[in-house]
Structures are given as structure tokens and as C-alpha cells.
Design an enzyme around this catalytic site. Structure first.
Site, PDB file in Angstrom:
ATOM      1  N   CYS A 121      39.136  40.972  31.246  1.00  0.00           N
ATOM      2  CA  CYS A 121      38.770  41.595  32.522  1.00  0.00           C
ATOM      3  C   CYS A 121      39.640  42.790  32.914  1.00  0.00           C
ATOM      4  O   CYS A 121      39.184  43.698  33.582  1.00  0.00           O
ATOM      5  CB  CYS A 121      38.706  40.572  33.645  1.00  0.00           C
ATOM      6  SG  CYS A 121      40.293  39.850  34.070  1.00  0.00           S
ATOM      7  N   CYS A 129      35.008  39.137  32.267  1.00  0.00           N
ATOM      8  CA  CYS A 129      35.966  38.563  31.316  1.00  0.00           C
ATOM      9  C   CYS A 129      35.431  38.491  29.887  1.00  0.00           C
ATOM     10  O   CYS A 129      36.062  37.892  29.008  1.00  0.00           O
ATOM     11  CB  CYS A 129      36.411  37.185  31.787  1.00  0.00           C
ATOM     12  SG  CYS A 129      37.188  37.228  33.418  1.00  0.00           S
ATOM     13  N   LYS A 194      39.913  26.244  35.445  1.00  0.00           N
ATOM     14  CA  LYS A 194      40.098  27.482  36.200  1.00  0.00           C
ATOM     15  C   LYS A 194      38.859  27.703  37.068  1.00  0.00           C
ATOM     16  O   LYS A 194      37.744  27.802  36.549  1.00  0.00           O
ATOM     17  CB  LYS A 194      40.300  28.659  35.244  1.00  0.00           C
ATOM     18  CG  LYS A 194      40.408  29.996  35.973  1.00  0.00           C
ATOM     19  CD  LYS A 194      40.795  31.127  35.065  1.00  0.00           C
ATOM     20  CE  LYS A 194      40.788  32.443  35.829  1.00  0.00           C
ATOM     21  NZ  LYS A 194      41.175  33.577  35.013  1.00  0.00           N
ATOM     22  N   ARG A 204      43.424  40.848  41.424  1.00  0.00           N
ATOM     23  CA  ARG A 204      42.416  41.828  40.973  1.00  0.00           C
ATOM     24  C   ARG A 204      42.753  43.220  41.480  1.00  0.00           C
ATOM     25  O   ARG A 204      42.440  44.223  40.835  1.00  0.00           O
ATOM     26  CB  ARG A 204      41.030  41.365  41.419  1.00  0.00           C
ATOM     27  CG  ARG A 204      40.652  40.099  40.660  1.00  0.00           C
ATOM     28  CD  ARG A 204      39.324  39.537  41.040  1.00  0.00           C
ATOM     29  NE  ARG A 204      39.163  38.228  40.403  1.00  0.00           N
ATOM     30  CZ  ARG A 204      38.182  37.384  40.671  1.00  0.00           C
ATOM     31  NH1 ARG A 204      37.260  37.705  41.558  1.00  0.00           N
ATOM     32  NH2 ARG A 204      38.121  36.226  40.054  1.00  0.00           N
ATOM     33  N   LYS A 247      44.241  25.827  37.704  1.00  0.00           N
ATOM     34  CA  LYS A 247      44.451  27.077  38.440  1.00  0.00           C
ATOM     35  C   LYS A 247      43.347  27.260  39.463  1.00  0.00           C
ATOM     36  O   LYS A 247      42.177  27.124  39.093  1.00  0.00           O
ATOM     37  CB  LYS A 247      44.434  28.222  37.425  1.00  0.00           C
ATOM     38  CG  LYS A 247      44.573  29.592  38.032  1.00  0.00           C
ATOM     39  CD  LYS A 247      44.456  30.632  36.959  1.00  0.00           C
ATOM     40  CE  LYS A 247      44.411  31.990  37.643  1.00  0.00           C
ATOM     41  NZ  LYS A 247      43.922  33.012  36.780  1.00  0.00           N
ATOM     42  N   SER A 273      47.973  34.649  42.856  1.00  0.00           N
ATOM     43  CA  SER A 273      48.322  35.783  43.705  1.00  0.00           C
ATOM     44  C   SER A 273      48.015  35.550  45.184  1.00  0.00           C
ATOM     45  O   SER A 273      48.792  35.946  46.053  1.00  0.00           O
ATOM     46  CB  SER A 273      47.581  37.023  43.212  1.00  0.00           C
ATOM     47  OG  SER A 273      46.186  36.792  43.160  1.00  0.00           O
ATOM     48  N   TYR A 312      54.760  33.693  40.935  1.00  0.00           N
ATOM     49  CA  TYR A 312      55.413  34.962  41.238  1.00  0.00           C
ATOM     50  C   TYR A 312      56.745  34.729  41.958  1.00  0.00           C
ATOM     51  O   TYR A 312      57.540  35.652  42.105  1.00  0.00           O
ATOM     52  CB  TYR A 312      54.478  35.847  42.085  1.00  0.00           C
ATOM     53  CG  TYR A 312      53.149  36.076  41.380  1.00  0.00           C
ATOM     54  CD1 TYR A 312      53.027  37.063  40.399  1.00  0.00           C
ATOM     55  CD2 TYR A 312      52.038  35.275  41.640  1.00  0.00           C
ATOM     56  CE1 TYR A 312      51.832  37.252  39.718  1.00  0.00           C
ATOM     57  CE2 TYR A 312      50.837  35.453  40.975  1.00  0.00           C
ATOM     58  CZ  TYR A 312      50.735  36.444  40.004  1.00  0.00           C
ATOM     59  OH  TYR A 312      49.559  36.608  39.323  1.00  0.00           O
TER      60      TYR A 312
END
Ligand code: PBG
Length: 327
Positions: A121, A129, A194, A204, A247, A273, A312
């Protein structure tokens, strides 16, 4: 008052609270996702992810060194190419951006353990994807390209590959090609469970990978489904996955637990994110305490059964673990 059981007794002293803690963790289980971008001397903050940056290859070292100093050795790389095309050729180019990133990271330190996110992606002009046939994502035609992508990452220095595309059969396809090339010992961490999730929004934006039309619901899972999560996980086990993943992490603790109980592979959870952005913005507004919240979120993932936590906040968490605040 005559009470035989007093749960509070075990909470009276900090040493005792730590002694009887049920969830233990340390920084060796953390993975930091990092974005590598084409160009030179670039360190650009991602607007929707305050404190996260896209690094050009020549600027990667400062971040990698910082991670190692904090005790984070595991890094997952995402590439952001300068040019995208319909077949995502940047994903498997020998000198593609993520391949350059792996070579650089390997040169920075042998202590780093490098994981490649395998997907199309970030590299396709349409943002899906996989390969398109008309308006549809062509599962079987995509498999060969995913396997090529995984192989090229390993050849560039990735120690592990992690397919995140959600095509059927991709773990088997990647395993076969790696084995044919004598990479029998390179493990596959499958993004098995996922979901088509709005929690990926900021990513994104970071990777410029939003689909140009439609959504990802014909390949990523419907978040209403629990039994299907087990089906996906077991299929990946059968195809030769070495680690599994759920996820997002937050809001999916039930499935982390479920997959953990029904399989016997190490289990990763990816705090994505959107989870990061929610904590950052709410903390910046002064409504929550950032460190307390990120600790609580991480512990909840581990408590649910996470062995490997992709986040993160890896650096911040490593410091909280080292100081004994959690873990
Ligand atoms: C690539 C990929 C995505 C994420 C990890 N790998 C985006 C997506 O599926 O749309 C999301 C990571 C995050 O939100 O932090 N397919």
C-alpha cells in the site's frame, strides 16, 4: 469485622505489590515502527503523530542510536517511496527505500533486530495492499509480489518479515520463496488478525497510503468477528508463521487473549497510529497524563497475552520499564 479474605493486604507495601505482580515485561519485547523516506537530510514530523518523524536514510542513525540507548533493539521499517505505480514496484526494488533503510540500519549497529513490514500500500499509486484487477484487489496475483518484497527485504538485511497485506495464502508464498533462497531461518511474523480499522488513520497520513478509492474491507477483517480471528490465526500457523499478531491492540484485548489461548506461537500486538495520536493529542490538551496512560495501555496488552508489543511509544515504555514504573 471478621473477614477471612482481605485482598487489600497484598496492596499495603510497594515492594509487596511488585512481588505479587502478575504481568512482567521488559524492553526486549518492544518493537519500534520507523518510517524511512527518500531524499537527504530529512527529518519531518508527521502532522497527525506529534513526536514521530519520517527519516531519510542519512538521518536514521540519530534515531536508531537513541533507541538503543533507551534499550530498544527491535525496529520495524516502513518505506515511503518517491514514486508509486500501479504494481508497487518500489516495494521489491533492490535499491528501494526500505531496502536502503535496512542496509543503513545494519551498518549502524549489529545489536539492532530489524523487521520488514511487507505490504504494497505504501508503494501503489492506488493505495491498495495488492494488485488491482479492475476495481478489485487480485489476491493470487499479489502473492508473488509480496514474496518478492519479503525476499528483497531479507536480502537487504531484514532479520524478520511481517506481512500486513491480509491476502490469503501470503505466509505460505513468502515461506516458500525464502526457503528456495536458503533463508530457512528467517522468521515470519504474520499480521494474522488485522482489522479494517479507523485506528490506522494517522499512519496513512504518515505513509501517504490511503486507498484512492473504496476501503480495505474486502481484505482486512470485519471487527465484529471473533471466531474468524481464530480462523485467520490458525491458517497462518498452518502456512508456517513463526509469530502471530493482533492489530490494533487497544480495543482488541479480547482477541489477544483468545488467540493466545488457541495457538502456541509467540503473539505480537500492534498499538497503532490512532492509539498513539489519541494519547498525544489528549495529553497535549492537558486532559490526561501521557506517561500514565501509555503505561496503562501497554500493561493491558501484555496482561491480555501479548509477548511482543509494537508501539510508537517504545522508547518511553523502555524507560518506564527500566525505572520499575511498570513491569
Ligand atoms: C500496511 C500497514 C498499515 C499499518 C501497518 N502496516 C496500514 C494499513 O493497513 O492501512 C498501520 C499501522 C498504524 O496505524 O500504526 N498495510
Amino acid at each position: 469485622m471478621e473477614l477471612i479474605q482481605r485482598p487489600r493486604r497484598l496492596r499495603q507495601h510497594p515492594a509487596l505489590r511488585k512481588m505479587v505482580r502478575e504481568t512482567r515485561m521488559d524492553a526486549s519485547s518492544l518493537v519500534y515502527p520507523m518510517f524511512v523516506v527518500e531524499g537527504t537530510n530529512r527529518k519531518e514530523e508527521i502532522p497527525s503523530m506529534a513526536g514521530q518523524y519520517r527519516y531519510s536514510v542519512d538521518r536514521m542513525e540519530e534515531k536508531l542510536t537513541e533507541l538503543l540507548d533507551a534499550g530498544v533493539t527491535n525496529v520495524m521499517l516502513f518505506g515511503i517511496p518517491a514514486h508509486k505505480d500501479a504494481v508497487g514496484s518500489g516495494a521489491y526494488a533492490e535499491d528501494g527505500i526500505v531496502q536502503q533503510g535496512f542496509r543503513k540500519a545494519k551498518a549502524v549497529s549489529p545489536d539492532l533486530y530489524l523487521i520488514g513490514d511487507v505490504c504494497m500500500c505504501e508503494y501503489t499509486s492506488h493505495g491498495h495492499c495488492g494488485l488491482l484487477k479492475g476495481q478489485e484487489v487480485d489476491n493470487d496475483a499479489t502473492l508473488e509480489l509480496l514474496a518478492k518484497t519479503a525476499l528483497s527485504q531479507v536480502q537487504a538485511g531484514a532479520d524478520m518479515v511481517a506481512p500486513s497485506d491480509m491476502m490469503d495464502g501470503r505466509v505460505g508464498a513468502i515461506r516458500r520463496l525464502l526457503d528456495q533462497n536458503q533463508y530457512q531461518n528467517v522468521p515470519i511474523m504474520a499480521y494474522s488478525v488485522k482489522f479494517a480499522s479507523s485506528f490506522y488513520g494517522p499512519f496513512r497520513d504518515a505513509a501517504d497510503s490511503a486507498p484512492a478509492f473504496g476501503d480495505r474491507k474486502t481484505y482486512q477483517m470485519d471487527y465484529h468477528n471473533r471466531r474468524e480471528a481464530i480462523k485467520e490465526a490458525l491458517l497462518d500457523v498452518a502456512e508456517g508463521a513463526d509469530l502471530l499478531m493482533v492489530k490494533p491492540a487497544m480495543a482488541y484485548g479480547d482477541l489477544i487473549r483468545e488467540v493466545k489461548e488457541q495457538t502456541n506461537l509467540p503473539l505480537a500486538a500492534y498499538s497503532v497510529s490512532g492509539e498513539y495520536a489519541m494519547v498525544k493529542t489528549t495529553a497535549a490538551a492537558g486532559f490526561i497524563d501521557e506517561e500514565s496512560i501509555l503505561c496503562e495501555m501497554a500493561v493491558s496488552a501484555y496482561r491480555a497475552g501479548t509477548d511482543v508489543y509494537i508501539t510508537y511509544f517504545a522508547e518511553e515504555l523502555a524507560r518506564c520499564m527500566a525505572s520499575g514504573r511498570i513491569g
